[in-house]
Scaffold this motif. Structure first.
Motif, PDB file in Angstrom:
ATOM      1  N   ALA A  27     -75.704 109.687  49.437  1.00  0.00           N
ATOM      2  CA  ALA A  27     -76.828 109.355  50.304  1.00  0.00           C
ATOM      3  C   ALA A  27     -77.836 110.487  50.447  1.00  0.00           C
ATOM      4  CB  ALA A  27     -76.313 108.977  51.684  1.00  0.00           C
ATOM      5  N   GLN A  28     -77.475 111.666  49.935  1.00  0.00           N
ATOM      6  CA  GLN A  28     -78.365 112.810  50.144  1.00  0.00           C
ATOM      7  C   GLN A  28     -79.692 112.636  49.433  1.00  0.00           C
ATOM      8  OE1 GLN A  28     -76.539 116.681  49.605  1.00  0.00           O
ATOM      9  NE2 GLN A  28     -78.406 117.496  48.722  1.00  0.00           N
ATOM     10  N   LEU A 264     -76.147  99.797  50.437  1.00  0.00           N
ATOM     11  CA  LEU A 264     -76.982 100.876  50.981  1.00  0.00           C
ATOM     12  C   LEU A 264     -76.347 101.471  52.234  1.00  0.00           C
ATOM     13  CD1 LEU A 264     -80.640  99.523  50.605  1.00  0.00           C
ATOM     14  CD2 LEU A 264     -79.278 100.861  48.989  1.00  0.00           C
ATOM     15  N   LYS A 265     -75.657 100.633  53.002  1.00  0.00           N
ATOM     16  CA  LYS A 265     -74.990 101.127  54.207  1.00  0.00           C
ATOM     17  C   LYS A 265     -73.789 101.985  53.835  1.00  0.00           C
ATOM     18  CE  LYS A 265     -72.759  98.131  56.727  1.00  0.00           C
ATOM     19  NZ  LYS A 265     -72.532  97.021  57.685  1.00  0.00           N
ATOM     20  N   LEU A 266     -72.952 101.498  52.923  1.00  0.00           N
ATOM     21  CA  LEU A 266     -71.751 102.232  52.544  1.00  0.00           C
ATOM     22  C   LEU A 266     -72.086 103.540  51.829  1.00  0.00           C
ATOM     23  CD1 LEU A 266     -69.464  99.307  51.276  1.00  0.00           C
ATOM     24  CD2 LEU A 266     -69.429 100.453  53.498  1.00  0.00           C
ATOM     25  N   ALA A 267     -73.227 103.575  51.159  1.00  0.00           N
ATOM     26  CA  ALA A 267     -73.658 104.798  50.476  1.00  0.00           C
ATOM     27  C   ALA A 267     -74.265 105.812  51.442  1.00  0.00           C
ATOM     28  CB  ALA A 267     -74.674 104.459  49.385  1.00  0.00           C
ATOM     29  N   GLY A 268     -74.412 105.410  52.707  1.00  0.00           N
ATOM     30  CA  GLY A 268     -74.932 106.330  53.705  1.00  0.00           C
ATOM     31  C   GLY A 268     -76.437 106.406  53.770  1.00  0.00           C
ATOM     32  N   ILE A 269     -77.119 105.450  53.130  1.00  0.00           N
ATOM     33  CA  ILE A 269     -78.579 105.471  53.104  1.00  0.00           C
ATOM     34  C   ILE A 269     -79.164 104.880  54.384  1.00  0.00           C
ATOM     35  CG2 ILE A 269     -80.624 104.508  51.959  1.00  0.00           C
ATOM     36  CD1 ILE A 269     -79.114 104.803  49.304  1.00  0.00           C
ATOM     37  N   LEU A 270     -78.722 103.696  54.756  1.00  0.00           N
ATOM     38  CA  LEU A 270     -79.285 103.041  55.939  1.00  0.00           C
ATOM     39  C   LEU A 270     -79.143 103.881  57.211  1.00  0.00           C
ATOM     40  CD1 LEU A 270     -78.403  99.245  55.519  1.00  0.00           C
ATOM     41  CD2 LEU A 270     -80.519 100.446  54.931  1.00  0.00           C
ATOM     42  N   PRO A 271     -78.025 104.577  57.433  1.00  0.00           N
ATOM     43  CA  PRO A 271     -77.910 105.358  58.672  1.00  0.00           C
ATOM     44  C   PRO A 271     -78.907 106.512  58.787  1.00  0.00           C
ATOM     45  CG  PRO A 271     -75.734 104.920  57.754  1.00  0.00           C
ATOM     46  CD  PRO A 271     -76.734 104.507  56.713  1.00  0.00           C
ATOM     47  N   GLN A 272     -79.570 106.874  57.683  1.00  0.00           N
ATOM     48  CA  GLN A 272     -80.495 108.010  57.717  1.00  0.00           C
ATOM     49  C   GLN A 272     -81.933 107.628  58.021  1.00  0.00           C
ATOM     50  OE1 GLN A 272     -80.021 111.238  54.758  1.00  0.00           O
ATOM     51  NE2 GLN A 272     -78.603 109.857  53.739  1.00  0.00           N
ATOM     52  N   ILE A 273     -82.275 106.345  57.848  1.00  0.00           N
ATOM     53  CA  ILE A 273     -83.681 105.969  57.946  1.00  0.00           C
ATOM     54  C   ILE A 273     -84.130 105.900  59.399  1.00  0.00           C
ATOM     55  CG2 ILE A 273     -83.545 104.707  55.765  1.00  0.00           C
ATOM     56  CD1 ILE A 273     -83.527 102.099  57.356  1.00  0.00           C
ATOM     57  N   SER A 274     -85.448 106.053  59.597  1.00  0.00           N
ATOM     58  CA  SER A 274     -85.993 105.985  60.958  1.00  0.00           C
ATOM     59  C   SER A 274     -86.706 104.671  61.230  1.00  0.00           C
ATOM     60  CB  SER A 274     -86.963 107.148  61.195  1.00  0.00           C
ATOM     61  OG  SER A 274     -88.032 107.109  60.273  1.00  0.00           O
ATOM     62  N   GLY A 275     -86.866 103.844  60.198  1.00  0.00           N
ATOM     63  CA  GLY A 275     -87.500 102.544  60.369  1.00  0.00           C
ATOM     64  C   GLY A 275     -87.286 101.699  59.133  1.00  0.00           C
ATOM     65  N   PHE A 276     -87.468 100.379  59.269  1.00  0.00           N
ATOM     66  CA  PHE A 276     -87.166  99.466  58.168  1.00  0.00           C
ATOM     67  C   PHE A 276     -88.183  98.330  58.127  1.00  0.00           C
ATOM     68  CE2 PHE A 276     -85.024  95.594  56.608  1.00  0.00           C
ATOM     69  CZ  PHE A 276     -84.510  96.038  55.403  1.00  0.00           C
ATOM     70  N   VAL A 277     -88.676  98.043  56.930  1.00  0.00           N
ATOM     71  CA  VAL A 277     -89.609  96.925  56.718  1.00  0.00           C
ATOM     72  C   VAL A 277     -89.078  96.080  55.570  1.00  0.00           C
ATOM     73  CG1 VAL A 277     -91.943  96.227  56.094  1.00  0.00           C
ATOM     74  CG2 VAL A 277     -91.593  98.272  57.490  1.00  0.00           C
TER      75      VAL A 277
END
Length: 348
Positions: A27-28, A264-277
């Motif tokens: 996710a980095q 995307l959640k399991l890869a740790g990507i979604l927990p890092q974002i500040s907004g979603f469209v």
């Protein structure tokens, strides 16, 4: 004997730990250059390099694009391999990548436009000379499979790229207006769906749905959902920390969107974002008589727990009327209004 066994286990554990510390977390994302480079804006008389890094096209497609770009006052230069064919690909990996590299190196070309999507861009990422692109930043635009190039070049070179029309898109007044405002005029535009009215039947069918209310700021990054998820674990994605993630899709059942968002959640990507469209999911309807969650349910299941402002329905994706979306610029989204406000120009 127990000492020998324990020693072996210790050395094995130490060795694996040392190896693991050399590998960045999935996710980095790639450590993008600290300096984000904005390409020069388009001007009447500029030359656009046409490339076809994914699926094949016909010669008639090129003629139509030439007419479209001529209407914008632009000239055209064709990639050497633009009409190549290699099965379901527009030529070999080496030749498709060579056209991308050549256009960035060509001083007579001011912008690069992909002819169409399809499949194939992920295959050429290792052949792109991204480090050299920083010496001549240029507008690169496309969508769908071109997401690979947009994300990889932004991540590896730091150049702002553009999710927008491809050559074979419908270049209607709505789409052209955003091309002019963002790529020619350098406007820090606010991207918001038109209000439904009797004179604009297209926008009547595009409904904005708030997933989680509120406003958020961050660098805008994203593209086609399936292409993005296929890149997870590679060295061609940017850092996700405090980004505004946008995605779009076509022809995927809700369960497949569910699967991709789960990845995307399991890869740790979604927990890092500040907004979603979430843009448009064209033809993403469950098959007849199929027990299914709705797309709205899938989005709420994955996005609401993040606690970040989020909404769906933006005019992004496989649709006729589409925004030009810059990757890598600071924006503010308003999930209540369904808007993306650019906080800076995407070109210089």
């Amino acid at each position: 004997m127990s000492f020998i066994i324990n020693r072996r286990n210790f050395l094995k554990t130490v060795g694996l730990t040392a190896f693991a510390t050399q590998l960045p977390p999935l996710a980095q994302g790639y450590p993008s250059p600290k300096t984000i480079l904005k390409p020069p804006r388009l001007k009447v008389g500029d030359t656009v390099g046409l490339i076809n890094p994914a699926s094949p096209i016909d010669a008639k497609d090129i003629e139509q694009v030439k007419q479209t770009l001529a209407g914008l006052g632009l000239k055209v230069k064709l990639g050497a391999h633009i009409l190549d064919r290699y099965g379901y690909l527009a030529g070999t990996d080496a030749n498709r990548a060579a056209d991308v590299n050549a256009m960035f190196a060509d001083s007579s070309v001011q912008a690069i436009l992909a002819m169409r999507g399809g499949w194939g861009c992920n295959r050429i990422l290792p052949l792109l000379e991204c480090d050299r692109y920083r010496a001549s930043p240029k507008i690169l635009m496309g969508y769908s499979d071109i997401t690979s190039l947009l994300l990889a070049i932004y991540a590896r070179s730091g150049i702002v790229t553009f999710h927008g029309a491809v050559g074979t898109s419908t270049w209607n007044p709505f789409t052209v207006d955003y091309v002019r405002r963002i790529l020619f005029n350098g406007e820090a535009a606010t991207l918001k769906n038109p209000s439904p009215n009797r004179d604009n039947l297209t926008s009547n069918s595009i409904v904005v749905e708030t997933i989680t209310p509120g406003k958020a700021r961050g660098k805008l990054v994203g593209g086609n959902l399936s292409v993005l998820t296929a890149m997870v674990g590679s060295a061609y994605l940017p850092s996700w920390k405090q980004t505004i993630l946008f995605v779009e899709e076509i022809g995927e059942d809700p369960y497949r969107v569910d699967r991709m968002l789960t990845q995307l959640k399991l890869a740790g990507i979604l927990p890092q974002i500040s907004g979603f469209v979430f843009g448009q999911c064209t033809n993403c309807i469950p098959k007849d008589n199929e027990d299914s969650l709705s797309l709205t349910q899938v989005l709420r299941d994955h996005i609401q727990p993040l606690g970040v402002p989020a909404w769906s329905g933006s005019m992004i994706g496989h649709i006729k009327d589409k925004f030009t979306i810059p990757l890598g610029v600071d924006v503010e989204i308003d999930a209540n209004q369904g808007s993306i406000k650019m906080l800076e120009s995407a070109v210089i």
